[in-house]
Design a protein around this motif. Structure first.
Motif, PDB file in Angstrom:
ATOM      1  N   VAL A 260      13.293   4.553  -5.565  1.00  0.00           N
ATOM      2  CA  VAL A 260      11.913   4.466  -5.088  1.00  0.00           C
ATOM      3  C   VAL A 260      11.261   3.209  -5.660  1.00  0.00           C
ATOM      4  O   VAL A 260      11.495   2.865  -6.822  1.00  0.00           O
ATOM      5  CB  VAL A 260      11.096   5.703  -5.529  1.00  0.00           C
ATOM      6  CG1 VAL A 260       9.641   5.573  -5.094  1.00  0.00           C
ATOM      7  CG2 VAL A 260      11.713   6.975  -4.980  1.00  0.00           C
ATOM      8  N   ILE A 261      10.443   2.559  -4.848  1.00  0.00           N
ATOM      9  CA  ILE A 261       9.594   1.487  -5.342  1.00  0.00           C
ATOM     10  C   ILE A 261       8.163   1.850  -4.966  1.00  0.00           C
ATOM     11  O   ILE A 261       7.864   2.125  -3.797  1.00  0.00           O
ATOM     12  CB  ILE A 261      10.018   0.105  -4.808  1.00  0.00           C
ATOM     13  CG1 ILE A 261       9.161  -0.991  -5.432  1.00  0.00           C
ATOM     14  CG2 ILE A 261      10.008   0.045  -3.293  1.00  0.00           C
ATOM     15  CD1 ILE A 261       9.751  -2.392  -5.268  1.00  0.00           C
ATOM     16  N   SER A 262       7.294   1.878  -5.943  1.00  0.00           N
ATOM     17  CA  SER A 262       5.918   2.305  -5.700  1.00  0.00           C
ATOM     18  C   SER A 262       5.119   1.195  -5.030  1.00  0.00           C
ATOM     19  O   SER A 262       5.565   0.046  -4.936  1.00  0.00           O
ATOM     20  CB  SER A 262       5.258   2.696  -7.027  1.00  0.00           C
ATOM     21  OG  SER A 262       4.952   1.526  -7.772  1.00  0.00           O
ATOM     22  N   SER A 263       3.912   1.529  -4.601  1.00  0.00           N
ATOM     23  CA  SER A 263       3.047   0.519  -4.004  1.00  0.00           C
ATOM     24  C   SER A 263       2.724  -0.588  -5.003  1.00  0.00           C
ATOM     25  O   SER A 263       2.503  -1.737  -4.617  1.00  0.00           O
ATOM     26  CB  SER A 263       1.764   1.157  -3.482  1.00  0.00           C
ATOM     27  OG  SER A 263       1.099   1.833  -4.527  1.00  0.00           O
TER      28      SER A 263
ATOM     29  N   ARG B  45      11.376  -5.479  -3.142  1.00  0.00           N
ATOM     30  CA  ARG B  45      10.707  -5.687  -1.864  1.00  0.00           C
ATOM     31  C   ARG B  45      10.183  -7.105  -1.787  1.00  0.00           C
ATOM     32  O   ARG B  45       9.972  -7.766  -2.809  1.00  0.00           O
ATOM     33  CB  ARG B  45       9.547  -4.688  -1.706  1.00  0.00           C
ATOM     34  CG  ARG B  45       8.411  -4.959  -2.688  1.00  0.00           C
ATOM     35  CD  ARG B  45       7.328  -3.935  -2.622  1.00  0.00           C
ATOM     36  NE  ARG B  45       6.230  -4.304  -3.511  1.00  0.00           N
ATOM     37  CZ  ARG B  45       5.170  -3.554  -3.734  1.00  0.00           C
ATOM     38  NH1 ARG B  45       5.047  -2.368  -3.133  1.00  0.00           N
ATOM     39  NH2 ARG B  45       4.220  -3.970  -4.542  1.00  0.00           N
ATOM     40  N   ASP B  46       9.987  -7.550  -0.563  1.00  0.00           N
ATOM     41  CA  ASP B  46       9.322  -8.824  -0.285  1.00  0.00           C
ATOM     42  C   ASP B  46       8.158  -8.481   0.638  1.00  0.00           C
ATOM     43  O   ASP B  46       8.365  -8.233   1.835  1.00  0.00           O
ATOM     44  CB  ASP B  46      10.307  -9.796   0.367  1.00  0.00           C
ATOM     45  CG  ASP B  46       9.712 -11.167   0.588  1.00  0.00           C
ATOM     46  OD1 ASP B  46       8.479 -11.264   0.763  1.00  0.00           O
ATOM     47  OD2 ASP B  46      10.462 -12.149   0.619  1.00  0.00           O
ATOM     48  N   THR B  47       6.959  -8.452   0.091  1.00  0.00           N
ATOM     49  CA  THR B  47       5.811  -8.022   0.899  1.00  0.00           C
ATOM     50  C   THR B  47       5.501  -9.028   1.997  1.00  0.00           C
ATOM     51  O   THR B  47       4.999  -8.641   3.044  1.00  0.00           O
ATOM     52  CB  THR B  47       4.585  -7.803   0.006  1.00  0.00           C
ATOM     53  OG1 THR B  47       4.331  -8.982  -0.745  1.00  0.00           O
ATOM     54  CG2 THR B  47       4.806  -6.631  -0.939  1.00  0.00           C
ATOM     55  N   ALA B  48       5.815 -10.294   1.778  1.00  0.00           N
ATOM     56  CA  ALA B  48       5.570 -11.299   2.811  1.00  0.00           C
ATOM     57  C   ALA B  48       6.463 -11.071   4.027  1.00  0.00           C
ATOM     58  O   ALA B  48       6.062 -11.346   5.163  1.00  0.00           O
ATOM     59  CB  ALA B  48       5.805 -12.692   2.247  1.00  0.00           C
TER      60      ALA B  48
ATOM     61  N   THR C  22       9.640   0.864 -10.219  1.00  0.00           N
ATOM     62  CA  THR C  22      10.844   1.427  -9.612  1.00  0.00           C
ATOM     63  C   THR C  22      11.369   2.607 -10.407  1.00  0.00           C
ATOM     64  O   THR C  22      11.107   2.735 -11.616  1.00  0.00           O
ATOM     65  CB  THR C  22      11.948   0.364  -9.523  1.00  0.00           C
ATOM     66  OG1 THR C  22      12.240  -0.123 -10.838  1.00  0.00           O
ATOM     67  CG2 THR C  22      11.524  -0.797  -8.646  1.00  0.00           C
ATOM     68  N   ARG C  23      12.075   3.483  -9.733  1.00  0.00           N
ATOM     69  CA  ARG C  23      12.811   4.538 -10.409  1.00  0.00           C
ATOM     70  C   ARG C  23      14.053   4.867  -9.604  1.00  0.00           C
ATOM     71  O   ARG C  23      14.099   4.641  -8.392  1.00  0.00           O
ATOM     72  CB  ARG C  23      11.952   5.788 -10.629  1.00  0.00           C
ATOM     73  CG  ARG C  23      11.447   6.466  -9.382  1.00  0.00           C
ATOM     74  CD  ARG C  23      10.608   7.698  -9.750  1.00  0.00           C
ATOM     75  NE  ARG C  23       9.987   8.316  -8.592  1.00  0.00           N
ATOM     76  CZ  ARG C  23      10.549   9.256  -7.862  1.00  0.00           C
ATOM     77  NH1 ARG C  23      11.762   9.692  -8.180  1.00  0.00           N
ATOM     78  NH2 ARG C  23       9.914   9.786  -6.830  1.00  0.00           N
TER      79      ARG C  23
ATOM     80  N   ASP D 128       0.811  -1.219   0.000  1.00  0.00           N
ATOM     81  CA  ASP D 128       0.000   0.000   0.000  1.00  0.00           C
ATOM     82  C   ASP D 128       0.846   1.272   0.000  1.00  0.00           C
ATOM     83  O   ASP D 128       0.282   2.372  -0.067  1.00  0.00           O
ATOM     84  CB  ASP D 128      -0.900   0.042   1.245  1.00  0.00           C
ATOM     85  CG  ASP D 128      -1.971  -1.014   1.245  1.00  0.00           C
ATOM     86  OD1 ASP D 128      -2.525  -1.299   2.325  1.00  0.00           O
ATOM     87  OD2 ASP D 128      -2.261  -1.573   0.160  1.00  0.00           O
ATOM     88  N   THR D 129       2.167   1.121   0.087  1.00  0.00           N
ATOM     89  CA  THR D 129       3.029   2.267   0.381  1.00  0.00           C
ATOM     90  C   THR D 129       4.235   2.307  -0.542  1.00  0.00           C
ATOM     91  O   THR D 129       4.913   1.297  -0.717  1.00  0.00           O
ATOM     92  CB  THR D 129       3.524   2.184   1.834  1.00  0.00           C
ATOM     93  OG1 THR D 129       2.413   1.997   2.711  1.00  0.00           O
ATOM     94  CG2 THR D 129       4.273   3.445   2.233  1.00  0.00           C
TER      95      THR D 129
END
Length: 119
Positions: free
Chosen positions: A50-53, A71-74, A57-58, A31-32
């Motif tokens: 930056v990595i968006s929700s 990212r690893d959301t888990a 990426t940028r 979400d973030t």
């Protein structure tokens, strides 16, 4: 309450690699938008990546092609894979939400992780 714990820094020679991790609590990564920042000695802080929700990426030009944010959301963890490191990458690296620059000074930050690149 948001808590961010960075790790993975160290000392490497130019051309080396490091992977930084940022474990987040109080934030749902899906979400973030999250970002990595850095502050070199005697210099102002700067945004790195930056990595968006949604997971896009940028990157700032000075790390493009060398650094990868993921990212690893888990695990609620954000990573910064750094390759082909240069001495000018030496800095304390921090993660946080993707903040407007005007909010950097008033925002709470973690302890950061030191990256030192020798020539």
């Amino acid at each position: 309450q948001v808590q961010l714990v960075e790790s993975g820094g160290g000392s490497v020679q130019a051309g080396g690699s490091l992977r930084l991790s940022c474990v987040a609590s109080g934030i749902i990564l899906s979400d973030t938008a999250m970002a990595w920042y850095r502050q070199a000695p005697g210099k102002q802080s700067e945004l790195v990546a930056v990595i968006s929700s949604a997971g896009s990426t940028r990157y700032e030009d000075f790390v493009k092609g060398r650094f990868t944010i993921s990212r690893d959301t888990a695990k609620n963890t954000v990573y910064l894979q750094m390759r082909s490191l240069k001495p000018e990458d030496t800095a304390v690296y921090y993660c946080n939400t993707n903040l407007a620059k005007s909010d950097w000074a008033s925002t709470s930050w973690g302890q950061g992780t030191q990256v030192t690149v020798s020539s």
